[in-house]
Design an enzyme around this catalytic site. Structure first.
Site, short mmCIF file in Angstrom:
data_model
loop_
_atom_site.label_atom_id
_atom_site.label_comp_id
_atom_site.label_asym_id
_atom_site.label_seq_id
_atom_site.Cartn_x
_atom_site.Cartn_y
_atom_site.Cartn_z
N LYS A 143 0.85 -1.21 0.00
CA LYS A 143 0.00 0.00 0.00
C LYS A 143 0.88 1.25 0.00
O LYS A 143 0.85 2.08 0.91
CB LYS A 143 -0.93 -0.01 1.20
CG LYS A 143 -1.92 -1.18 1.17
CD LYS A 143 -2.76 -1.25 2.43
CE LYS A 143 -3.69 -2.45 2.38
NZ LYS A 143 -4.49 -2.61 3.62
N GLU A 204 -2.78 -16.50 3.57
CA GLU A 204 -3.63 -15.73 4.49
C GLU A 204 -4.78 -16.62 4.95
O GLU A 204 -5.45 -17.25 4.12
CB GLU A 204 -4.17 -14.49 3.79
CG GLU A 204 -5.07 -13.63 4.68
CD GLU A 204 -5.65 -12.45 3.92
OE1 GLU A 204 -5.09 -11.35 4.07
OE2 GLU A 204 -6.63 -12.63 3.18
#
Length: 289
Positions: A143, A204
């Site tokens: 990000k 994840e």
């Protein structure tokens, strides 16, 4: 001035990466030329000094230098600080001397790099300090500000943090959509190992059942997404050091210390590079009449 936990400033990105960043930024600002700088004598020599109004961790001096040297290779820049050092408010960071037009034309772009990267390093250092003594390492994410991936990840290292994967090419992170497309977690891991056996492979997971599947599949690291305190404790107990554990999602400076105390290896924080508060810098140019 004091250093962060890094004893030395981290390695810079390749010179061509910095050059491209600076070229793109100067082209964006200067376009066909600095119309206001035309008011100055083309041959005038000026001096300048850079002050930092905030307490901060400095990062980005190479980008700052490159902005000025792109317009005048003969500008001298005398730094009082290195990347990775903490400075007190109202510190003089450097002094410059060179062509007056080049100094005023490169100023804004140079400050944009330095205040953004120093802001990234400073925020990172706060998170690193919050987990000190736990053994947990702070990771960045993807990000980042578009076009500044390598620069911001360098700044994270200046603040004492660590880099997650640089992009989509240097590590594998299997998430919900990948699992669904592959027909299951194990199937996704098998396919990833077959195609890219040399890359770090992380999965994840959103619950303890998926954690068990990841452990059975033999992944390198597991990302625990949005795990509450009780689930986190259970996850650490079940992993028992068999695999690295990374925690992600919903963690801030108020909660990160508690998470780190629970025994995870990494905490990834998107805010390091996404929620950047620019460091307050002041650039004073002294142009002779």
């Amino acid at each position: 001035m004091t250093r962060t936990d890094n004893h030395h400033a981290p390695a810079l990105p390749a010179g061509d990466v910095i050059a491209r960043d600076v070229e793109r930024a100067l082209d964006e600002d200067l376009g066909s030329g600095d119309a206001t700088a035309d008011l100055l004598d083309a041959h005038a020599v000026a001096r300048a000094e850079l002050l930092c109004r905030d307490e901060a961790i400095v990062a980005g001096t190479a980008w700052f230098d490159a902005c000025f040297h792109r317009l005048d290779p003969n500008i001298s820049i005398d730094w009082s600080v290195r990347d990775g050092e903490r400075v007190a408010a109202d510190s003089v960071l450097c002094r410059l001397r060179g062509n007056a037009r080049a100094l005023v034309s490169a100023e804004r772009t140079a400050l944009n790099f330095l205040q953004t990267l120093s802001g990234t390093a400073t925020r990172t250092a706060r998170y690193v300090a919050a987990v000190a003594g736990t053994g947990t390492r702070i990771l960045d994410t993807r990000k980042t500000l578009p076009g500044l991936r390598m620069a911001q990840k360098y700044a994270v290292r200046c603040g004492g943090g660590h880099n997650h994967r640089i992009g989509l090419f240097d590590a594998i992170l299997i998430k919900e959509n990948h699992i669904a497309a592959a027909g299951g977690l194990r199937e996704a891991v098998v396919a990833a190992r077959a195609r890219h056996p040399d890359l770090m492979l992380e999965v994840e997971v959103e619950n303890l059942d998926e954690l068990e599947q990841a452990l059975d599949a033999g992944v390198d690291r597991v990302m625990l997404d949005e795990f509450g305190p009780e689930m986190l404790d259970l996850a650490v107990a079940r992993a028992q050091g068999k695999v690295e554990l990374e925690v992600s999602g919903g963690i801030d400076l108020d909660s990160i210390g508690d998470v780190a105390q629970r025994g995870v290896d990494y905490i990834s924080i998107g805010a390091l590079t996404k929620h950047v508060h620019a460091v307050d810098l002041s650039f004073r140019v002294h142009i002779p009449r």
